[in-house]
Design an enzyme around this catalytic site. Sequence first.
Site, PDB file in Angstrom:
ATOM      1  N   SER A 143       0.689  -1.094  -0.089  1.00 38.39           N
ATOM      2  CA  SER A 143       0.122   0.048   0.002  1.00 38.39           C
ATOM      3  C   SER A 143       1.076   1.169  -0.080  1.00 38.39           C
ATOM      4  O   SER A 143       1.950   1.239   0.444  1.00 38.39           O
ATOM      5  CB  SER A 143      -0.729  -0.022   1.337  1.00 38.39           C
ATOM      6  OG  SER A 143      -1.642   1.360   1.579  1.00 38.39           O
ATOM      7  N   TYR A 156      -1.247  -0.397  10.883  1.00 35.85           N
ATOM      8  CA  TYR A 156      -1.501  -0.771   9.361  1.00 35.85           C
ATOM      9  C   TYR A 156      -0.257  -0.159   8.500  1.00 35.85           C
ATOM     10  O   TYR A 156       0.301  -0.857   7.783  1.00 35.85           O
ATOM     11  CB  TYR A 156      -2.805  -0.251   9.047  1.00 35.85           C
ATOM     12  CG  TYR A 156      -3.000  -0.450   7.378  1.00 35.85           C
ATOM     13  CD1 TYR A 156      -3.301  -1.640   7.080  1.00 35.85           C
ATOM     14  CD2 TYR A 156      -2.873   0.538   6.563  1.00 35.85           C
ATOM     15  CE1 TYR A 156      -3.762  -1.931   5.932  1.00 35.85           C
ATOM     16  CE2 TYR A 156      -3.234   0.165   5.264  1.00 35.85           C
ATOM     17  CZ  TYR A 156      -3.597  -1.040   4.791  1.00 35.85           C
ATOM     18  OH  TYR A 156      -3.832  -1.348   3.416  1.00 35.85           O
TER      19      TYR A 156
END
Length: 198
Positions: A143, A156
């Site tokens: 990501s 995250y």
Amino acid sequence: MFDLKGMLALVTGSSRGIGKAIAVKLCEAGADIIVHGRKESPRLLETAKELRKYGGRVFVEHADTSDPEQIAQMFERIREKHGRLDVLVNNAAVLSRQPFLELPYEEWDRIMETNARGYFLCSQFAAKLMRERKQGRIINISSISQFEAAPGRIHYCASKAAIGMLTKGLALELAEYGITANEVLPGSIHTDFNDDVL
């Protein structure tokens, strides 16, 4: 479009969202696909049914990628059924949002177990299968969050940063076996994974 006829690809977390889209494109290119979900579910079976319309063979596997034993069992089944794996796409991930000062270590661990350790273990098991044939492709879906911090997502973002260095290490260590490792870093893509904020 590239030609993947005769190749066998496992896409983790492919019952929906980005993983499903990746599986569709691999099918369109002629690959045989192993679709994967955390558990056997109607959605996973429906995805497999949809993919079969592209003409390739589609198989279904399930394992919680936060659980090392379930990962080991899944790859043992793949070895027994197919004897090989040509492509691994690590995509299965979890996300939550909590301010750092309120983040319990249990939630940090939960995110890391799937997003970092799960990728590590799936890559290790896959590479052992690929090494036998001196070829293979490992693709990690990370990501943009591995470079861009965001409030409430420190756990995250850290897990995605771990994937970045894992991928570099895999590329370095596995090159001698004909195995490549690369990563893809999407930005925000509207799926049910992030419906709550988009």
